[in-house]
Design a protein around this motif. Structure first.
Motif, PDB file in Angstrom:
ATOM      1  N   PHE A   1       0.825  -1.205   0.000  1.00 10.57           N
ATOM      2  CA  PHE A   1       0.000   0.000   0.000  1.00 10.57           C
ATOM      3  C   PHE A   1       0.859   1.255   0.000  1.00 10.57           C
ATOM      4  N   ASN A   2       1.918   1.232   0.768  1.00 12.55           N
ATOM      5  CA  ASN A   2       2.808   2.384   0.830  1.00 12.55           C
ATOM      6  C   ASN A   2       3.499   2.603  -0.516  1.00 12.55           C
ATOM      7  N   TYR A   3       3.993   1.531  -1.139  1.00 16.46           N
ATOM      8  CA  TYR A   3       4.692   1.667  -2.412  1.00 16.46           C
ATOM      9  C   TYR A   3       3.773   2.133  -3.529  1.00 16.46           C
ATOM     10  N   THR A   4       2.558   1.595  -3.576  1.00 18.32           N
ATOM     11  CA  THR A   4       1.659   1.965  -4.672  1.00 18.32           C
ATOM     12  C   THR A   4       1.226   3.422  -4.592  1.00 18.32           C
ATOM     13  N   THR A   5       1.216   3.991  -3.406  1.00 16.92           N
ATOM     14  CA  THR A   5       0.824   5.395  -3.292  1.00 16.92           C
ATOM     15  C   THR A   5       2.003   6.350  -3.413  1.00 16.92           C
ATOM     16  N   THR A   6       3.183   5.952  -2.959  1.00 16.55           N
ATOM     17  CA  THR A   6       4.321   6.880  -2.962  1.00 16.55           C
ATOM     18  C   THR A   6       5.323   6.623  -4.064  1.00 16.55           C
ATOM     19  N   LYS A   7       5.289   5.433  -4.664  1.00 15.32           N
ATOM     20  CA  LYS A   7       6.187   5.035  -5.758  1.00 15.32           C
ATOM     21  C   LYS A   7       7.654   4.948  -5.337  1.00 15.32           C
ATOM     22  N   PHE A   8       7.911   4.680  -4.066  1.00 13.71           N
ATOM     23  CA  PHE A   8       9.251   4.321  -3.617  1.00 13.71           C
ATOM     24  C   PHE A   8       9.118   3.390  -2.430  1.00 13.71           C
ATOM     25  N   PHE A   9      10.146   2.588  -2.218  1.00 12.78           N
ATOM     26  CA  PHE A   9      10.127   1.587  -1.157  1.00 12.78           C
ATOM     27  C   PHE A   9      10.577   2.244   0.144  1.00 12.78           C
ATOM     28  N   ASN A  10       9.644   2.432   1.049  1.00 16.57           N
ATOM     29  CA  ASN A  10       9.897   3.139   2.307  1.00 16.57           C
ATOM     30  C   ASN A  10      10.322   2.143   3.385  1.00 16.57           C
ATOM     31  N   ILE A  11      11.622   2.051   3.600  1.00 16.37           N
ATOM     32  CA  ILE A  11      12.171   1.132   4.606  1.00 16.37           C
ATOM     33  C   ILE A  11      11.738   1.551   6.009  1.00 16.37           C
ATOM     34  N   ALA A  12      11.522   2.836   6.236  1.00 16.90           N
ATOM     35  CA  ALA A  12      11.118   3.329   7.559  1.00 16.90           C
ATOM     36  C   ALA A  12       9.772   2.744   7.984  1.00 16.90           C
ATOM     37  N   GLN A  13       8.999   2.218   7.032  1.00 14.61           N
ATOM     38  CA  GLN A  13       7.727   1.583   7.366  1.00 14.61           C
ATOM     39  C   GLN A  13       7.943   0.397   8.313  1.00 14.61           C
ATOM     40  N   ALA A  14       9.058  -0.307   8.161  1.00 14.04           N
ATOM     41  CA  ALA A  14       9.361  -1.432   9.050  1.00 14.04           C
ATOM     42  C   ALA A  14       9.542  -0.952  10.487  1.00 14.04           C
ATOM     43  N   ALA A  15      10.210   0.176  10.660  1.00 12.67           N
ATOM     44  CA  ALA A  15      10.385   0.722  12.010  1.00 12.67           C
ATOM     45  C   ALA A  15       9.061   1.231  12.561  1.00 12.67           C
ATOM     46  N   THR A  16       8.190   1.729  11.695  1.00 13.76           N
ATOM     47  CA  THR A  16       6.878   2.181  12.141  1.00 13.76           C
ATOM     48  C   THR A  16       6.044   1.000  12.642  1.00 13.76           C
ATOM     49  N   ILE A  17       6.140  -0.128  11.967  1.00 14.42           N
ATOM     50  CA  ILE A  17       5.446  -1.337  12.426  1.00 14.42           C
ATOM     51  C   ILE A  17       5.984  -1.746  13.793  1.00 14.42           C
TER      52      ILE A  17
END
Length: 151
Positions: free
Chosen positions: A25-41
């Motif tokens: 969901f994050n990639y399809t909306t922002t068009k880049f792979f957000n590694i910080a999403q793992a830390a947010t989880i």
């Protein structure tokens, strides 16, 4: 024993599925792979621990509050960091490098505030779980599998 292994595989796959859905969901909306999403989880679990154990809120309040906190943190990162960088015309690779930096910052904040030891919000005694086809599965694992199937 083989049924227990199948249950572990199913539970682990469900957890990976839930995490991967957030990345998709994050990639399809922002068009880049957000590694910080793992830390947010990861921060979601620590926020829940903070609200439940440190602030003494009920678990029924701590979980939604931790979800809200993670969403707010992600929105703030998007508004103040990533949106600004996109307006400057920076490439997705540069945004990826910035997200790795944010990941490092979040992980270090977790280590500084919560420490590096294993933490638990469980206050009840551990039980064997529910018997299913010769293996055991806990209520939390059943909920995890159900939520991942639902999503």
């Amino acid at each position: 024993m083989p049924y227990q292994l199948i249950i572990f595989i199913l539970v682990s796959s469900s957890i990976y599925l839930l995490c991967s859905v957030s990345f998709v969901f994050n990639y399809t909306t922002t068009k880049f792979f957000n590694i910080a999403q793992a830390a947010t989880i990861t921060l979601g679990a620590y926020f829940c621990f903070l609200f439940y154990k440190k602030v003494d809120l009920p678990i029924s309040v701590s979980i939604p509050l931790s979800i809200f906190s993670c969403v707010a943190l992600s929105v703030l990162c998007e508004i103040f960091i990533f949106r600004y960088m996109r307006k400057k015309g920076l490439s997705p690779f540069t945004l990826l490098i910035v997200s790795i930096g944010l990941y490092t910052i979040f992980q270090n904040i977790i280590s500084l505030y919560f420490g590096d030891e294993t933490l638990s919000i469980r206050t009840w005694e551990a039980k064997a779980g529910n018997s299913f086809l010769g293996g055991y599965i806990t209520d939390i694992q059943i909920i995890t599998i159900a939520v991942s199937i639902l999503l």
